[in-house]
Structures are given as C-alpha cells and as structure tokens.
Scaffold this motif. Structure first.
Motif, short mmCIF file in Angstrom:
data_model
loop_
_atom_site.label_atom_id
_atom_site.label_comp_id
_atom_site.label_asym_id
_atom_site.label_seq_id
_atom_site.Cartn_x
_atom_site.Cartn_y
_atom_site.Cartn_z
N ILE A 173 21.04 -12.40 91.11
CA ILE A 173 20.70 -13.66 90.64
C ILE A 173 19.66 -14.32 91.32
O ILE A 173 18.69 -15.00 90.41
N TYR A 174 19.14 -14.05 92.53
CA TYR A 174 18.07 -14.38 93.26
C TYR A 174 16.99 -13.89 92.46
O TYR A 174 15.69 -14.54 92.14
N GLU A 175 17.07 -12.64 91.94
CA GLU A 175 15.60 -12.12 91.46
C GLU A 175 15.51 -12.64 90.05
O GLU A 175 14.36 -12.92 89.68
N ASN A 176 16.78 -13.28 89.27
CA ASN A 176 16.51 -13.89 87.97
C ASN A 176 15.80 -15.08 88.34
O ASN A 176 14.77 -15.53 87.34
N GLN B 235 12.22 -16.75 86.89
CA GLN B 235 11.93 -17.59 86.04
C GLN B 235 11.19 -18.80 86.81
O GLN B 235 9.97 -19.36 85.98
N GLU B 236 10.95 -18.36 88.08
CA GLU B 236 9.91 -19.44 88.92
C GLU B 236 8.42 -18.82 88.71
O GLU B 236 7.71 -19.11 89.38
N GLY B 237 8.46 -17.58 88.25
CA GLY B 237 7.31 -16.88 88.30
C GLY B 237 6.88 -16.52 89.64
O GLY B 237 5.41 -16.44 90.16
N SER B 238 7.66 -16.06 90.42
CA SER B 238 7.52 -15.74 91.79
C SER B 238 7.87 -14.44 92.11
O SER B 238 9.17 -14.11 91.88
N ASP B 239 7.16 -13.65 93.08
CA ASP B 239 7.82 -12.28 93.54
C ASP B 239 8.85 -12.41 94.37
O ASP B 239 8.72 -13.27 95.26
N SER B 240 9.91 -11.64 94.09
CA SER B 240 10.92 -11.65 94.93
C SER B 240 10.92 -11.18 96.24
O SER B 240 10.04 -9.95 96.52
#
Ligand SMILES: Nc1ncnc2c1ncn2[C@@H]1O[C@H](COP(=O)(O)OP(=O)(O)OP(=O)(O)O)[C@@H](O)[C@H]1O
Ligand SMILES: [Mg+2]
Length: 401
Positions: A334-337, A341-346
């Motif tokens: 979920i964090y990766e999703n 969405q935030e356009g940020s690398d996980s």
C-alpha cells in the motif's frame, strides 16, 4: 438602545481562574513539577560542573512524548544559570527547537541570537543573510565575550537535517574556536533509534550521559493535574473529573501533555455548554480532541515517507477490521501505491521497517511477532493504535499549513 448596565458580555470567566496554567507553553515552576525528582537531580548532576565554570557533561535525554523531557531540561538549565550567577560565574542557556530550526544555519543563528546582547558585544546576528561559517564566527565571539559557560538545549534533535552542528558544538573547545567559554549540549529526542543514526565521533562526545524518561502512571498524572487545579475557579471541577482524566491518559500513553489538554478541553466544553461545573462526563469528549492534537503534534515535522507509511496502515485499517494488524509486506504494498500517487520514489523495505519501528516506539502503532510455522518462518504484524480516521484526517491536512 443600549444602557450601560447591559449584560451582552460576561465580565468574568465562570470556569477558568487562570487558564494559562493549562496552556502548552506554560512552564510550571518548582512545586508543580511532579514525579521527576530523580530525573531532575541526575540531570543537575551531569551539568553541575558548570556552576564552577567548568565543562558540563553532554547529555542525551530520551523518552516518549509528554514525559517531561523539555520541561525538566529547561527547568534544570534555568536553575543552573541562577545558581552559577550566585557563584559569580557568567552562565546562560540557549534553547533550540530543532523541528523549527532544521538546518545547521538556522540552528546556529538561533543560538547566537539567544546568547547575544548587541549593546554588550557590538555584534549583530541578523535573522538571515549570513553564511553558516559567519554565524559560527559570531557565535564563538559572543560566547567568549559574555560567558564562562553556556548550555545548549537541542530539543527534538532528531529533526536536524544532519549532525554538522553537533560536531561543531561538541568540538568547539578542543578545536580552539572558543577559549574562555565552556559549552555543554543537552540533546532531547523521543526517537530511541536516533542515536544509531549518529556519526560515531559525534556520538562519543555527545552521549556522555544518557537518561530515559519513563511514561507517567495514573497517580503521577493525577498529581500533575491537581497541581494545576487552581487554573479553575473554586468548586468548578467535579471531584471525579481529574481522576477520570488521569486514568484514561495513563491507560493510553502516560503522556502529561495529553492529560493537561484533556483537562483544558473539558473546561472549554463546560464553558461552551454554559454550565457551572466541569463534569466527569466531559472528559470523554475532551479526550478525543486531545488525541487528535497529540497525533498532529507527534508527526509534526516528520518526513513525507514516514507519513506515507502511516497512511498505508490507516487505509488498511479503514478497509478491514483486523484485530491483530497487517503484515509488513502488505503495508509495504500500500505504501508503494501511495508513493506512486505522490510521484515519489519508494524507500526500501528495510527503511520502511525502520519507520514502522519508530512509529511503534511512539505508540502510534503496535507490532507483534508471529510464527507462521516452518513453511513461512516468522513475521511481524503492525496494528494502528490511533483511530484510523484521526490519522487519515491529520495526514491529509496541508503539511505546510
Ligand atoms: N512532571 C511534570 N509535572 C508537571 N507538569 C508536567 C510534568 N511533565 C510534563 N508536564 C507538562 O506536560 C507537558 C508536556 O511535557 P514536556 O513538553 O516536557 O514533554 P516532552 O517529554 O518534552 O514531550 P515531547 O517528546 O513531545 O517533546 C508540558 O506542558 C509540561 O509542562
Ligand atoms: Mg519536548
């Protein structure tokens, strides 16, 4: 037409006699600090050499939120400065909220401004516009001109961008930057893992003494609240209100800030209802408000990824009522999703595990180990302790706002 005797406004607050006593910024004096005698005397002992103009030990204070760390550090620093003055020693302390001053430059500027008196030194410390090294040079000069010894309180030290300022402060004497003035640093953090991130050299000089402040129990919380009972008018507090608030707050976190907030809100509820007593039943509603405030404060200044991780767990909790929580792999998905969405690398799974651990330390979440048998091996589950609605609400507020 209004006559002068109208009663449009009430001239006296019917509930509070001295509400200030319950404001967050209020610094209680001696006699109102309850249940921290040992911590205070240990802290005093560590900085005691300053009274004779010698180097105080550098100290790191840990503990969960609302356990009196900032309060006791400020109290001891104030007392130290007074006592030193009695001994003819010029002492001072500078307080830095590192959640506010996250960069090295901001923090040095704050310290220099706090210890400066331009009439005395002829040195200016403008709010901004100087290079970091110029701020340092001015700070060193101010310290040597004005003081024998200075304590620097770095509160929420884990919020600093890097260790550079710690390096500078802890080595100022031996590096010959200051000559007359001795420095002591008191670092304060509610992140137990903070020390692991520190540079080895900084760690060895900064952590000469370490103290851990435990959460308060119900009796201590009751005493803390009772010591501020005169915030209210006489006979306004229902006798069972404070014990009830103490019991609730102790069961959850042992957090004195929250306990005091509950009391203030309960008073405000009585005010808004226009009733003359702060009844026990108001405590429940007050607690909910205090909880939202507390959570907002807990995650103040936390990194976006630390928030995404919590958001992931909140989303899971809202979608499914799972008593025992969710596995790391599920939270990570979920964090990766959210990152996408935030356009940020996980971040890596390992970093996310660390972030979850930090949240567990602050009692925002609870972790439990499970054994899945030989096929699965063991795994960890994470359960949100805060109300997921509260978490979602606070996390979606404007971060900079
Ligand atoms: N022993 C105590 N006696 C009286 N008041 C207390 C005591 N401990 C804490 N308080 C009050 O509770 C509030 C929280 O305390 P404090 O700010 O020192 O917590 P903290 O440990 O620094 O928490 P955080 O990690 O969130 O910064 C303050 O308003 C403080 O005055
Ligand atoms: Mg604090």
């Amino acid at each position: 037409m209004l006559d002068t005797g109208d009663d449009l406004f009430t001239r006296e607050d019917p509930i509070f006699a001295n509400k200030e006593l319950l404001e967050i910024s209020h610094l209680p004096g001696e006699g109102r600090i309850v249940g921290r005698d040992d911590e205070i005397s240990q802290l005093a002992n560590a900085v005691n050499p300053a009274i004779f103009g010698q180097s105080p030990s550098n100290v790191l204070i840990y503990g969960k939120t609302g356990t009196g760390k900032s309060l006791c550090a400020k109290y001891v620093s104030n007392r130290l400065v007074e006592t030193a003055a009695g001994e003819g020693v010029d002492a001072a302390f500078a307080y830095v909220d590192c959640a506010q001053d996250t960069t090295e430059t901001q923090a040095v500027q704050t310290i220099a401004e706090a210890v400066n008196d331009p009439d005395d030194t002829d040195i200016r410390v403008p709010d901004k516009g100087l290079s970091t090294s110029t701020y340092y040079k001015r700070l060193w000069r101010i310290l040597d001109v004005r003081f024998d010894v200075v304590l620097i309180l770095l509160d929420e030290i884990d919020k600093l961008d890097d260790d550079d300022i710690l390096m500078q402060l802890s080595r100022a004497g031996e590096a010959g930057k200051i000559d007359r003035c001795k420095l002591g640093v008191i670092g304060i953090s509610n992140k137990i893992q903070y020390k692991d991130r520190m540079d080895e050299r900084v760690k060895s000089s900064l952590c000469e003494r370490e103290f851990v402040f435990p959460p308060y129990d119900a009796n201590q919380l009751r005493d803390i609240m009772e010591a501020r009972g005169d915030a209210f008018r006489e006979d306004v507090l229902d006798p069972s209100t404070i014990p009830r608030a103490a019991a609730l707050a102790a069961r959850e976190h042992g957090d004195a800030r929250k306990a005091i907030d509950i009391l203030r809100y309960a008073g405000e509820i009585a005010q808004s209802k226009g009733v003359p007593t702060v009844k026990e039943e108001f405590v429940t509603q007050a607690r909910e408000r205090a909880e939202t405030d507390r959570f907002r404060e807990l995650i103040r200044g936390s990194t976006p990824h630390s928030r995404y991780v919590l958001q992931a767990l909140a989303l899971l909790s809202l979608s499914k009522q799972r008593q025992d929580g969710f596995r790391t792999s599920r939270v990570y998905e979920i964090y990766e999703n959210i990152c996408r969405q935030e356009g940020s690398d996980s971040l890596s799974l390992r970093r996310v595990r660390d972030l979850l651990k930090e949240h567990a330390f602050l009692d925002i979440i609870e972790q439990s180990k499970h054994s899945g048998g030989s096929a699965e091996g063991s795994y960890t589950k994470h359960r949100l302790l805060e109300d997921p609605e509260v978490v979602k609400e606070v996390l979606t507020e404007d971060i900079d706002g």
